[in-house]
Scaffold this motif. Structure first.
Motif, PDB file in Angstrom:
ATOM      1  N   SER A   1      -6.997  -1.171   5.105  1.00 47.18           N
ATOM      2  CA  SER A   1      -5.872  -1.179   4.171  1.00 47.18           C
ATOM      3  C   SER A   1      -5.960  -2.382   3.228  1.00 47.18           C
ATOM      4  CB  SER A   1      -4.554  -1.215   4.944  1.00 47.18           C
ATOM      5  OG  SER A   1      -3.443  -1.170   4.076  1.00 47.18           O
ATOM      6  N   THR A   2      -6.343  -3.528   3.775  1.00 43.29           N
ATOM      7  CA  THR A   2      -6.469  -4.736   2.957  1.00 43.29           C
ATOM      8  C   THR A   2      -7.561  -4.580   1.904  1.00 43.29           C
ATOM      9  OG1 THR A   2      -5.661  -6.152   4.755  1.00 43.29           O
ATOM     10  CG2 THR A   2      -6.932  -7.219   3.007  1.00 43.29           C
TER      11      THR A   2
ATOM     12  N   ARG B   1       0.831  -1.194   0.000  1.00 45.98           N
ATOM     13  CA  ARG B   1       0.000   0.000   0.000  1.00 45.98           C
ATOM     14  C   ARG B   1       0.868   1.247   0.000  1.00 45.98           C
ATOM     15  NH1 ARG B   1      -3.178   2.706  -0.397  1.00 45.98           N
ATOM     16  NH2 ARG B   1      -2.781   1.932  -2.483  1.00 45.98           N
TER      17      ARG B   1
ATOM     18  N   SER C   1      -6.274  -2.537  -0.897  1.00 47.11           N
ATOM     19  CA  SER C   1      -5.356  -3.312  -1.735  1.00 47.11           C
ATOM     20  C   SER C   1      -6.119  -4.255  -2.666  1.00 47.11           C
ATOM     21  CB  SER C   1      -4.388  -4.113  -0.865  1.00 47.11           C
ATOM     22  OG  SER C   1      -3.514  -3.265  -0.150  1.00 47.11           O
TER      23      SER C   1
ATOM     24  N   PHE D   1      -0.772   0.501  13.557  1.00 50.78           N
ATOM     25  CA  PHE D   1      -1.877  -0.283  13.012  1.00 50.78           C
ATOM     26  C   PHE D   1      -3.057  -0.263  13.982  1.00 50.78           C
ATOM     27  CE2 PHE D   1       2.069  -2.320  11.409  1.00 50.78           C
ATOM     28  CZ  PHE D   1       1.912  -2.015  10.061  1.00 50.78           C
TER      29      PHE D   1
ATOM     30  N   LEU E   1      -6.145  -2.558   9.659  1.00 54.76           N
ATOM     31  CA  LEU E   1      -5.646  -3.665   8.855  1.00 54.76           C
ATOM     32  C   LEU E   1      -6.696  -4.086   7.828  1.00 54.76           C
ATOM     33  CD1 LEU E   1      -4.159  -3.856  11.785  1.00 54.76           C
ATOM     34  CD2 LEU E   1      -3.344  -6.022  10.867  1.00 54.76           C
TER      35      LEU E   1
ATOM     36  N   MET F   1      -0.496 -11.321   3.079  1.00 58.20           N
ATOM     37  CA  MET F   1      -0.588  -9.946   3.569  1.00 58.20           C
ATOM     38  C   MET F   1       0.402  -9.788   4.715  1.00 58.20           C
ATOM     39  SD  MET F   1      -1.574  -6.964   3.244  1.00 58.20           S
ATOM     40  CE  MET F   1      -2.986  -6.892   2.146  1.00 58.20           C
TER      41      MET F   1
ATOM     42  N   ILE G   1       0.429  -4.048   4.528  1.00 58.25           N
ATOM     43  CA  ILE G   1      -0.490  -3.072   5.104  1.00 58.25           C
ATOM     44  C   ILE G   1       0.272  -1.807   5.454  1.00 58.25           C
ATOM     45  CG2 ILE G   1      -1.988  -2.582   7.074  1.00 58.25           C
ATOM     46  CD1 ILE G   1      -2.641  -5.619   7.052  1.00 58.25           C
TER      47      ILE G   1
END
Length: 328
Positions: free
Chosen positions: A109-110, A54, A113, A101, A106, A125, A81
């Motif tokens: 961000s995932t 990211r 992505s 984080f 998490l 990841m 992440i």
């Protein structure tokens, strides 16, 4: 191209992987169509692992465009992440996991992505930084395990900050993670001492990064080399007088090229791939020429054992050039 099973996940991945940081413009500006072609060319040559993040600018988006054009077998996709920590502090020195984080980040961000890559599942990841004191907080691992249960990710990994190779040893032995990514190259072979053997014992995949020391181990650096504004390597090689670095590189070249390798880059790649505990080594292949040279080097096979040991023992030169980025 040779392939290894990726730890507990089992998927066979190419021993040389596509490091996608270069797709984000950190090594200078490139035409987006050329970047896409470099991805497709590498895949066509047998590379089937791509590592992005990211935090790599437009890398995930550009990679997503390339994947739409790719008609072959789906490659193994690893991403990271993005930390919310301030500046580069989380890479240079520990910050609280709640800062890097925070809860819910998490997943957010995932999801970003997944959308940019245009895939339903990311094979691996990784946290883009990790400090062992974070193990006291279990929420971040629980969030990753939930994403895994939902099928949004297949595996969990960590990317170690700069050259802190031993930070992950305890976590590796818990069996909770599938992979560790670490700096590993001729000048810094320290992962061979503990990290790689312990990962091998615990069936945890090892992703070696910076295998050419940001290009320094190709021999490209000259006293008058000028880096564009925005190039990640600006000031990287100037932690010490540049001549010191160039002298080290020249000594390597004089000792081993062309007697044992056709180029310095070939020597560096074969050195990193020598140990069977290295699952894959990622290299920037955002330029087709780089891809061809690196893939050819990976196909040259292992170095003679005595040459490997001589390099490991007598050419190590451990120094943290990233310090110029953290503390100026």
């Amino acid at each position: 191209m040779q392939y290894n099973p990726f730890g507990k996940l089992g998927t066979r991945v190419s021993r040389l992987g596509f490091g996608a940081m270069g797709l984000g413009g950190v090594f200078g500006a490139f035409d987006e169509k050329d970047l896409i072609r470099s991805v497709l060319h590498s895949l066509d040559q047998g590379v089937n692992l791509i590592d992005t993040a990211r935090n790599y600018g437009e890398s995930e988006r550009i990679l997503g465009l390339a994947l739409k054009e790719w008609s072959g077998e789906r490659p193994f996709i690893a991403s990271k992440i993005q930390s919310k920590g301030p500046g580069n502090l989380g890479w240079g020195q520990p910050i609280p996991v709640e800062t890097a984080f925070p809860k819910g980040w998490l997943r957010e961000s995932t999801e970003t992505s997944l959308r940019l890559l245009g895939v339903e599942t990311i094979d691996l990841m990784q946290l883009h930084q990790y400090w062992p004191q974070w193990d006291k907080a279990d929420y971040w691992m629980e969030e990753l395990l939930q994403l895994k249960q939902e099928g949004k990710i297949r595996g969990i990994g960590i990317s170690l900050p700069d050259q802190r190779h031993d930070l992950a040893l305890t976590l590796v032995q818990t069996g909770k993670i599938d992979a560790v990514q670490t700096v590993f190259h001729i000048f810094d072979p320290l992962p061979l001492d503990s990290l790689i053997p312990i990962c091998q014992e615990n069936n945890v995949a090892v992703i070696a990064r910076c295998i050419l020391d940001e290009g320094g181990l190709t021999g490209f650096l000259k006293a008058d080399t000028v880096f564009e504004e925005g190039d990640f390597r600006k000031n990287y090689f100037d932690y010490l007088p540049r001549g010191v670095y160039i002298d080290r590189v020249n000594k390597l070249k004089e000792a081993f090229v062309p007697k044992y390798a056709g180029s310095l880059a070939e020597l560096a790649i074969r050195f990193v791939l020598q140990h069977p505990g290295v699952t894959t080594a990622i290299s920037s292949m955002h330029v087709k020429q780089y891809a061809d040279e690196n893939i050819a080097a990976a196909g040259c096979g292992p170095l003679p054992d005595d040459v490997f040991e001589e390099i490991r023992r007598h050419y190590r030169w451990v120094r943290n050039l990233y310090e110029t980025k953290y503390w100026n």
